[in-house]
Motif scaffolding. Structure first.
Motif, mmCIF file in Angstrom:
data_model
loop_
_atom_site.group_PDB
_atom_site.id
_atom_site.type_symbol
_atom_site.label_atom_id
_atom_site.label_comp_id
_atom_site.label_asym_id
_atom_site.label_seq_id
_atom_site.Cartn_x
_atom_site.Cartn_y
_atom_site.Cartn_z
ATOM 1 N N ALA A 29 0.836 -1.204 0.000
ATOM 2 C CA ALA A 29 0.000 0.000 0.000
ATOM 3 C C ALA A 29 0.869 1.252 0.000
ATOM 4 C CB ALA A 29 -0.929 -0.002 1.221
ATOM 5 N N GLU A 30 1.931 1.226 0.805
ATOM 6 C CA GLU A 30 2.827 2.386 0.870
ATOM 7 C C GLU A 30 3.529 2.610 -0.470
ATOM 8 O OE1 GLU A 30 6.431 4.263 3.589
ATOM 9 O OE2 GLU A 30 5.415 2.453 4.275
ATOM 10 N N LEU A 31 3.921 1.508 -1.122
ATOM 11 C CA LEU A 31 4.567 1.630 -2.437
ATOM 12 C C LEU A 31 3.624 2.282 -3.448
ATOM 13 C CD1 LEU A 31 6.995 1.029 -4.314
ATOM 14 C CD2 LEU A 31 5.834 -1.110 -4.895
ATOM 15 N N HIS A 32 2.364 1.840 -3.468
ATOM 16 C CA HIS A 32 1.415 2.435 -4.413
ATOM 17 C C HIS A 32 1.152 3.896 -4.060
ATOM 18 C CE1 HIS A 32 -2.640 3.090 -6.339
ATOM 19 N NE2 HIS A 32 -1.841 2.804 -7.347
ATOM 20 N N GLY A 33 1.070 4.201 -2.776
ATOM 21 C CA GLY A 33 0.902 5.590 -2.356
ATOM 22 C C GLY A 33 2.047 6.457 -2.847
ATOM 23 N N GLN A 34 3.258 5.907 -2.753
ATOM 24 C CA GLN A 34 4.440 6.656 -3.207
ATOM 25 C C GLN A 34 4.348 6.956 -4.700
ATOM 26 O OE1 GLN A 34 8.306 4.634 -2.930
ATOM 27 N NE2 GLN A 34 9.170 6.526 -2.152
ATOM 28 N N LEU A 35 3.928 5.977 -5.474
ATOM 29 C CA LEU A 35 3.756 6.175 -6.916
ATOM 30 C C LEU A 35 2.705 7.254 -7.185
ATOM 31 C CD1 LEU A 35 4.139 5.415 -9.911
ATOM 32 C CD2 LEU A 35 2.488 3.556 -9.538
ATOM 33 N N CYS A 36 1.568 7.157 -6.495
ATOM 34 C CA CYS A 36 0.488 8.127 -6.702
ATOM 35 C C CYS A 36 0.930 9.529 -6.311
ATOM 36 C CB CYS A 36 -0.748 7.723 -5.895
ATOM 37 S SG CYS A 36 -1.573 6.248 -6.528
ATOM 38 N N GLY A 37 1.642 9.659 -5.196
ATOM 39 C CA GLY A 37 2.104 10.964 -4.745
ATOM 40 C C GLY A 37 3.073 11.598 -5.727
ATOM 41 N N TYR A 38 3.980 10.792 -6.247
ATOM 42 C CA TYR A 38 4.963 11.300 -7.205
ATOM 43 C C TYR A 38 4.255 11.769 -8.479
ATOM 44 C CZ TYR A 38 9.710 11.781 -9.023
ATOM 45 O OH TYR A 38 10.898 12.284 -9.504
ATOM 46 N N LEU A 39 3.361 10.924 -9.001
ATOM 47 C CA LEU A 39 2.652 11.279 -10.236
ATOM 48 C C LEU A 39 1.741 12.493 -10.036
ATOM 49 C CD1 LEU A 39 1.676 7.701 -11.518
ATOM 50 C CD2 LEU A 39 3.450 9.211 -12.463
ATOM 51 N N ALA A 40 1.106 12.583 -8.862
ATOM 52 C CA ALA A 40 0.177 13.684 -8.595
ATOM 53 C C ALA A 40 0.892 15.022 -8.423
ATOM 54 C CB ALA A 40 -0.648 13.382 -7.345
ATOM 55 N N SER A 41 2.192 14.980 -8.192
ATOM 56 C CA SER A 41 2.949 16.222 -7.979
ATOM 57 C C SER A 41 3.140 17.016 -9.264
ATOM 58 C CB SER A 41 4.324 15.902 -7.386
ATOM 59 O OG SER A 41 5.163 15.346 -8.389
ATOM 60 N N GLY A 42 2.942 16.354 -10.406
ATOM 61 C CA GLY A 42 3.116 17.042 -11.686
ATOM 62 C C GLY A 42 4.503 16.874 -12.275
ATOM 63 N N VAL A 43 5.362 16.123 -11.582
ATOM 64 C CA VAL A 43 6.715 15.872 -12.088
ATOM 65 C C VAL A 43 6.703 14.545 -12.839
ATOM 66 C CG1 VAL A 43 9.111 15.467 -11.401
ATOM 67 C CG2 VAL A 43 7.744 17.155 -10.173
ATOM 68 N N GLY A 44 7.320 14.519 -14.008
ATOM 69 C CA GLY A 44 7.345 13.292 -14.808
ATOM 70 C C GLY A 44 8.111 12.173 -14.119
ATOM 71 N N LEU A 45 7.664 10.948 -14.331
ATOM 72 C CA LEU A 45 8.324 9.780 -13.748
ATOM 73 C C LEU A 45 8.396 8.677 -14.798
ATOM 74 C CD1 LEU A 45 9.504 8.326 -11.254
ATOM 75 C CD2 LEU A 45 7.173 7.614 -10.677
ATOM 76 N N PRO A 46 9.521 8.620 -15.536
ATOM 77 C CA PRO A 46 9.679 7.546 -16.532
ATOM 78 C C PRO A 46 9.675 6.170 -15.852
ATOM 79 C CG PRO A 46 11.339 9.264 -16.816
ATOM 80 C CD PRO A 46 10.659 9.531 -15.516
ATOM 81 N N LEU A 47 9.239 5.154 -16.582
ATOM 82 C CA LEU A 47 9.135 3.804 -16.037
ATOM 83 C C LEU A 47 10.450 3.331 -15.413
ATOM 84 C CD1 LEU A 47 7.674 1.126 -15.575
ATOM 85 C CD2 LEU A 47 8.258 0.484 -17.921
ATOM 86 N N GLU A 48 11.567 3.530 -16.099
ATOM 87 C CA GLU A 48 12.847 3.032 -15.565
ATOM 88 C C GLU A 48 13.197 3.699 -14.234
ATOM 89 O OE1 GLU A 48 14.476 0.341 -16.493
ATOM 90 O OE2 GLU A 48 12.868 0.118 -17.978
ATOM 91 N N ASP A 49 12.872 4.993 -14.097
ATOM 92 C CA ASP A 49 13.105 5.680 -12.820
ATOM 93 C C ASP A 49 12.222 5.085 -11.732
ATOM 94 O OD1 ASP A 49 14.805 7.227 -14.296
ATOM 95 O OD2 ASP A 49 13.676 9.095 -14.086
ATOM 96 N N TRP A 50 10.986 4.774 -12.088
ATOM 97 C CA TRP A 50 10.066 4.156 -11.131
ATOM 98 C C TRP A 50 10.608 2.799 -10.678
ATOM 99 C CZ3 TRP A 50 6.650 3.507 -7.560
ATOM 100 C CH2 TRP A 50 5.889 2.338 -7.463
ATOM 101 N N LEU A 51 11.072 1.990 -11.633
ATOM 102 C CA LEU A 51 11.597 0.667 -11.271
ATOM 103 C C LEU A 51 12.809 0.788 -10.348
ATOM 104 C CD1 LEU A 51 11.177 -1.180 -14.683
ATOM 105 C CD2 LEU A 51 9.870 -1.572 -12.570
ATOM 106 N N SER A 52 13.638 1.797 -10.565
ATOM 107 C CA SER A 52 14.784 2.041 -9.670
ATOM 108 C C SER A 52 14.294 2.440 -8.283
ATOM 109 C CB SER A 52 15.683 3.153 -10.219
ATOM 110 O OG SER A 52 16.207 2.783 -11.467
#
Length: 196
Positions: A29-52
């Motif tokens: 749940a925390e991992l998904h929250g982190q993804l949602c928070g990053y994406l909701a901030s308006g800053v781009g997040l390429p897949l490879e950066d997310w996997l890292s």
């Protein structure tokens, strides 16, 4: 891909199974929250950066199973698509309605904590709207309720309160995302809207 199929990639139990397979002690749940928070901030997040970020978050060297990596890629692509498609169908990846209320509450607190962490990791800290500041403050309050959530008893009042909190978290994440992005209706949604 249908909205229901996209939402399946956000299934808490599916993610929990991946975490067990990969010997990860962190919260899905925390991992998904982190993804949602990053994406909701308006800053781009390429897949490879997310996997890292996932490898670092989960404190693993790499993936034992290719299927685990695939599930994490699907989590990313489905979450991003659900943010973008204009259906407002994104849901937090938390324990489902068959789980005890306490588990659902704890995973919501973990998701909220992750959302704050993701938003912080994005580096987006300047010129925040009043709504954004309020949402982040509310998520901090929910995150701080983890101990209280563990003692949540199963009853109708608590069920109603928790359902309301989950809906608030879901809509708030979508609101913050739409502040920074033009949410595009997919072709199917556009056609549906034109029919009415």
């Amino acid at each position: 891909m249908s909205t229901e199929l996209l939402k399946e990639a956000l299934d808490f139990d599916l993610l929990a199974d991946v975490f067990v397979t990969e010997s990860i002690s962190a919260s899905p749940a925390e991992l998904h929250g982190q993804l949602c928070g990053y994406l909701a901030s308006g800053v781009g997040l390429p897949l490879e950066d997310w996997l890292s970020m996932v490898v670092e978050f989960c404190d693993i060297e790499g993936w034992k199973e290719e299927a685990s990596r695939n599930a994490i890629v699907e989590l990313y692509t489905s979450t991003l698509t659900l943010f973008q498609n204009g259906e407002y169908a994104l849901v937090p990846a938390i324990a489902d309605e068959d789980s005890p209320l306490s588990e659902r509450g704890v995973t919501l607190a973990q998701w909220s904590h992750g959302f704050l962490a993701g938003y912080g990791l994005s580096g987006k800290k300047e010129n925040l709207s009043e709504e954004t500041v309020q949402v982040l403050r509310d998520f901090a309050n929910v995150s701080a309720m983890q101990a209280e959530m563990q003692d949540l008893e199963d009853n109708n009042d608590n069920e109603a309160d928790l359902t309301e909190l989950v809906e608030y978290a879901r809509l708030s994440a979508l609101l913050l995302y739409s502040e920074h992005h033009d949410v595009q209706l997919d072709a199917e949604q556009k056609n549906r809207n034109q029919v009415h």
